[in-house]
Design a protein around this motif. Structure first.
Motif, short mmCIF file in Angstrom:
data_model
loop_
_atom_site.label_atom_id
_atom_site.label_comp_id
_atom_site.label_asym_id
_atom_site.label_seq_id
_atom_site.Cartn_x
_atom_site.Cartn_y
_atom_site.Cartn_z
N GLU A 102 0.83 -1.21 0.00
CA GLU A 102 0.00 0.00 0.00
C GLU A 102 0.87 1.26 0.00
O GLU A 102 0.55 2.23 -0.67
CB GLU A 102 -0.93 0.01 1.21
CG GLU A 102 -2.08 -0.95 1.08
CD GLU A 102 -2.98 -0.97 2.29
OE1 GLU A 102 -4.17 -1.26 2.11
OE2 GLU A 102 -2.50 -0.70 3.42
N LEU A 103 1.95 1.23 0.73
CA LEU A 103 2.89 2.35 0.76
C LEU A 103 3.39 2.65 -0.66
O LEU A 103 3.51 3.81 -1.05
CB LEU A 103 4.06 1.99 1.67
CG LEU A 103 5.24 2.92 1.79
CD1 LEU A 103 5.82 2.80 3.18
CD2 LEU A 103 6.30 2.68 0.77
N LEU A 104 3.62 1.61 -1.43
CA LEU A 104 4.16 1.79 -2.78
C LEU A 104 3.11 2.19 -3.81
O LEU A 104 3.39 2.98 -4.71
CB LEU A 104 4.84 0.51 -3.25
CG LEU A 104 6.09 0.09 -2.49
CD1 LEU A 104 6.61 -1.22 -3.04
CD2 LEU A 104 7.15 1.16 -2.56
N PHE A 105 1.89 1.65 -3.70
CA PHE A 105 0.94 1.77 -4.80
C PHE A 105 -0.33 2.56 -4.52
O PHE A 105 -1.06 2.87 -5.45
CB PHE A 105 0.56 0.37 -5.30
CG PHE A 105 1.73 -0.40 -5.82
CD1 PHE A 105 2.41 0.01 -6.95
CD2 PHE A 105 2.18 -1.52 -5.15
CE1 PHE A 105 3.50 -0.67 -7.42
CE2 PHE A 105 3.27 -2.23 -5.62
CZ PHE A 105 3.94 -1.81 -6.77
N GLN A 106 -0.63 2.88 -3.27
CA GLN A 106 -1.87 3.61 -2.97
C GLN A 106 -1.66 5.10 -3.22
O GLN A 106 -0.75 5.70 -2.69
CB GLN A 106 -2.28 3.38 -1.51
CG GLN A 106 -3.61 3.95 -1.14
CD GLN A 106 -4.75 3.25 -1.85
OE1 GLN A 106 -4.67 2.09 -2.22
NE2 GLN A 106 -5.82 3.97 -2.06
N TRP A 123 7.66 10.20 -4.16
CA TRP A 123 8.46 9.19 -4.87
C TRP A 123 9.79 8.93 -4.18
O TRP A 123 10.26 7.79 -4.14
CB TRP A 123 8.67 9.60 -6.33
CG TRP A 123 7.49 9.18 -7.15
CD1 TRP A 123 6.52 9.99 -7.65
CD2 TRP A 123 7.14 7.85 -7.53
NE1 TRP A 123 5.57 9.24 -8.31
CE2 TRP A 123 5.94 7.92 -8.27
CE3 TRP A 123 7.72 6.61 -7.32
CZ2 TRP A 123 5.32 6.80 -8.78
CZ3 TRP A 123 7.09 5.49 -7.84
CH2 TRP A 123 5.91 5.58 -8.56
N MET A 124 10.39 9.96 -3.63
CA MET A 124 11.65 9.75 -2.91
C MET A 124 11.43 8.89 -1.67
O MET A 124 12.25 8.03 -1.36
CB MET A 124 12.29 11.08 -2.55
CG MET A 124 12.66 11.86 -3.79
SD MET A 124 14.07 12.90 -3.81
CE MET A 124 15.09 12.53 -2.53
N LEU A 125 10.33 9.10 -0.96
CA LEU A 125 10.02 8.26 0.20
C LEU A 125 9.77 6.81 -0.23
O LEU A 125 10.23 5.88 0.45
CB LEU A 125 8.79 8.80 0.94
CG LEU A 125 9.00 10.05 1.77
CD1 LEU A 125 7.67 10.60 2.26
CD2 LEU A 125 9.92 9.76 2.93
N ARG A 126 9.08 6.63 -1.33
CA ARG A 126 8.83 5.27 -1.82
C ARG A 126 10.13 4.59 -2.24
O ARG A 126 10.35 3.41 -1.94
CB ARG A 126 7.84 5.30 -2.98
CG ARG A 126 6.44 5.61 -2.51
CD ARG A 126 5.46 5.70 -3.64
NE ARG A 126 4.11 5.81 -3.10
CZ ARG A 126 3.07 6.16 -3.81
NH1 ARG A 126 3.18 6.43 -5.09
NH2 ARG A 126 1.88 6.24 -3.24
N ALA A 131 14.63 0.84 -1.06
CA ALA A 131 16.07 0.67 -0.81
C ALA A 131 16.31 0.11 0.58
O ALA A 131 17.15 -0.79 0.76
CB ALA A 131 16.78 2.01 -0.98
N TRP A 132 15.59 0.61 1.57
CA TRP A 132 15.75 0.10 2.93
C TRP A 132 15.34 -1.37 3.00
O TRP A 132 16.01 -2.18 3.64
CB TRP A 132 14.91 0.92 3.91
CG TRP A 132 15.13 0.53 5.32
CD1 TRP A 132 16.06 1.04 6.17
CD2 TRP A 132 14.44 -0.49 6.05
NE1 TRP A 132 15.97 0.41 7.39
CE2 TRP A 132 15.00 -0.54 7.35
CE3 TRP A 132 13.42 -1.36 5.75
CZ2 TRP A 132 14.54 -1.42 8.31
CZ3 TRP A 132 12.97 -2.24 6.71
CH2 TRP A 132 13.54 -2.26 7.98
N PHE A 133 14.24 -1.72 2.34
CA PHE A 133 13.77 -3.10 2.34
C PHE A 133 14.79 -4.03 1.69
O PHE A 133 15.10 -5.11 2.21
CB PHE A 133 12.42 -3.19 1.62
CG PHE A 133 11.84 -4.56 1.59
CD1 PHE A 133 11.26 -5.11 2.72
CD2 PHE A 133 11.87 -5.33 0.43
CE1 PHE A 133 10.71 -6.39 2.71
CE2 PHE A 133 11.34 -6.60 0.41
CZ PHE A 133 10.76 -7.13 1.55
N VAL A 134 15.35 -3.62 0.55
CA VAL A 134 16.34 -4.44 -0.14
C VAL A 134 17.60 -4.58 0.72
O VAL A 134 18.17 -5.68 0.83
CB VAL A 134 16.67 -3.84 -1.53
CG1 VAL A 134 17.90 -4.49 -2.15
CG2 VAL A 134 15.46 -3.98 -2.45
N ALA A 135 18.04 -3.49 1.35
CA ALA A 135 19.23 -3.55 2.20
C ALA A 135 18.97 -4.45 3.41
O ALA A 135 19.85 -5.25 3.80
CB ALA A 135 19.61 -2.14 2.66
#
Length: 161
Positions: A102-106, A123-126, A131-135
């Motif tokens: 939801e954070l990404l697509f809502q 967009w920068m927050l998304r 990036a944080w999730f991948v790291a």
């Protein structure tokens, strides 16, 4: 539809010279405000930045959905999170992924209105969240668990063994 007719009348009056451009702009604003009030839409839409931050920090308990007006989804997320200890925390993982998506697509609140705020910041927050999730995922994959393993001393081990 009534507002459209009134707007056409305003344009006709302006073309006839009976309304100055300032009066036309003022009357147009009055019509717009009345149409917004009658349609139930709020003049101030929900902030996309606040929605994303709420989803990031409090998403598993559905606070971001309460903020956007999706109370039903929010209650489901809250109940799943509260029931997580009973089901080996699987519902918490589901709710966390749900909030992340939801954070990404809502992009809209319950009334269908787009979130307000700077699109660049949103967009920068998304991108930062991804990036944080991948790291975090990469660091979890490459973690080396050097747990000390203690073997019992030889004199403790029975002879029959």
């Amino acid at each position: 539809m009534d507002e459209f007719v009134n707007f056409e009348k305003l344009e006709i009056l302006q073309k006839q010279g009976k309304l100055s451009p300032e009066e036309f702009a003022e009357q147009k604003q009055i019509l717009f405000r009345r149409a917004m009030r009658e349609s139930g839409e709020h003049a101030n839409p929900k902030s996309g930045v606040i929605y994303i931050l709420l989803a990031w920090f409090l998403g598993t308990i559905g606070i971001h959905n309460f903020y956007a007006g999706y109370a039903g989804w929010a209650v489901i997320q809250l109940l799943l999170t509260l029931s997580a200890p009973l089901f080996l925390f699987v519902p918490l993982i589901v709710t966390a992924l749900w909030a992340f998506l939801e954070l990404l697509f809502q992009n809209t609140s319950r009334g269908g209105r787009k979130f307000s705020g700077s699109r660049k910041v949103i967009w920068m927050l998304r991108i930062g969240a991804v990036a944080w999730f991948v790291a975090a995922l990469a660091s979890a994959v490459f973690v080396d668990f050097n747990l000390p393993v203690e073997l019992p001393e030889e004199d403790i081990i029975p002879e029959s063994f």
